[in-house]
Design a protein around this motif. Structure first.
Motif, PDB file in Angstrom:
ATOM      1  N   ASN A 180       0.829  -1.205   0.000  1.00 21.96           N
ATOM      2  CA  ASN A 180       0.000   0.000   0.000  1.00 21.96           C
ATOM      3  C   ASN A 180       0.868   1.262   0.000  1.00 21.96           C
ATOM      4  OD1 ASN A 180      -2.465   1.331  -0.098  1.00 21.96           O
ATOM      5  ND2 ASN A 180      -2.666   1.424   2.115  1.00 21.96           N
ATOM      6  N   ASP A 181       1.913   1.233  -0.811  1.00 21.23           N
ATOM      7  CA  ASP A 181       2.911   2.309  -0.827  1.00 21.23           C
ATOM      8  C   ASP A 181       2.803   3.101  -2.133  1.00 21.23           C
ATOM      9  OD1 ASP A 181       5.202   3.907  -0.754  1.00 21.23           O
ATOM     10  OD2 ASP A 181       6.443   2.318   0.110  1.00 21.23           O
ATOM     11  N   LEU A 182       1.953   4.122  -2.123  1.00 23.26           N
ATOM     12  CA  LEU A 182       1.738   4.933  -3.323  1.00 23.26           C
ATOM     13  C   LEU A 182       2.998   5.655  -3.774  1.00 23.26           C
ATOM     14  CD1 LEU A 182      -0.092   6.101  -5.517  1.00 23.26           C
ATOM     15  CD2 LEU A 182      -0.816   7.842  -3.868  1.00 23.26           C
ATOM     16  N   ARG A 195      -6.472  -4.844  -0.640  1.00 21.98           N
ATOM     17  CA  ARG A 195      -7.345  -3.758  -0.196  1.00 21.98           C
ATOM     18  C   ARG A 195      -6.570  -2.482   0.095  1.00 21.98           C
ATOM     19  NH1 ARG A 195     -11.766  -7.110   3.356  1.00 21.98           N
ATOM     20  NH2 ARG A 195     -12.196  -8.583   1.702  1.00 21.98           N
ATOM     21  N   VAL A 196      -5.857  -2.029  -0.904  1.00 20.99           N
ATOM     22  CA  VAL A 196      -5.039  -0.830  -0.770  1.00 20.99           C
ATOM     23  C   VAL A 196      -5.923   0.415  -0.728  1.00 20.99           C
ATOM     24  CG1 VAL A 196      -3.105  -1.956  -1.946  1.00 20.99           C
ATOM     25  CG2 VAL A 196      -4.685  -0.525  -3.267  1.00 20.99           C
ATOM     26  N   SER A 197      -5.307   1.545  -0.462  1.00 20.79           N
ATOM     27  CA  SER A 197      -6.049   2.805  -0.415  1.00 20.79           C
ATOM     28  C   SER A 197      -6.716   3.076  -1.766  1.00 20.79           C
ATOM     29  CB  SER A 197      -5.113   3.966  -0.075  1.00 20.79           C
ATOM     30  OG  SER A 197      -4.247   4.239  -1.159  1.00 20.79           O
ATOM     31  N   GLU A 198      -7.780   3.831  -1.725  1.00 19.67           N
ATOM     32  CA  GLU A 198      -8.490   4.177  -2.957  1.00 19.67           C
ATOM     33  C   GLU A 198      -7.575   4.956  -3.901  1.00 19.67           C
ATOM     34  OE1 GLU A 198     -12.433   6.685  -4.279  1.00 19.67           O
ATOM     35  OE2 GLU A 198     -12.394   5.762  -2.291  1.00 19.67           O
ATOM     36  N   GLU A 199      -6.742   5.815  -3.346  1.00 18.04           N
ATOM     37  CA  GLU A 199      -5.825   6.606  -4.161  1.00 18.04           C
ATOM     38  C   GLU A 199      -4.835   5.710  -4.916  1.00 18.04           C
ATOM     39  OE1 GLU A 199      -2.975  10.552  -3.714  1.00 18.04           O
ATOM     40  OE2 GLU A 199      -3.534   9.445  -1.917  1.00 18.04           O
TER      41      GLU A 199
END
Length: 104
Positions: A54-56, A87-91
């Protein structure tokens, strides 16, 4: 040490850096010759690992600066599938979906 062993060491640093969120380590490994297409035993690339964590910022670096390709891992999963499963962030999900759609 052989060139192959050196390259494998750099690839390991790249993958570990991506999994650990260490952009500096990833950048250093790439600048030293790591293969952006390197894979772990399960076929996970640095991009798969960044998405799974989950690392944008890491995903953006890998796609926009390092030229990471959108390829399937050893289970046939593209980064978008990993994003959904983790289930990562929406962004991040929106970013990966848009970039993968443009690349594939």
């Amino acid at each position: 040490m052989s060139d192959v062993a050196d390259r494998e060491k750099l690839d390991t640093r790249l993958l570990a850096g991506a999994a650990g969120g260490d952009i500096a380590a990833v950048r250093t490994a790439i600048e030293a010759g790591a293969d952006i297409a390197a894979r772990q035993a399960e076929g996970l690339t640095a991009l798969h690992l960044a998405v799974a964590m989950n690392d944008l910022p890491m995903a953006k670096y890998l796609v926009e600066e390092a030229g990471a390709a959108f390829v399937a891992d050893g289970f046939g999963r593209l980064p978008t599938v990993v994003a959904a499963q983790c289930r990562v962030s929406e962004e991040l999900a929106d970013y990966i979906l848009a970039k993968e759609a443009a690349a594939v």
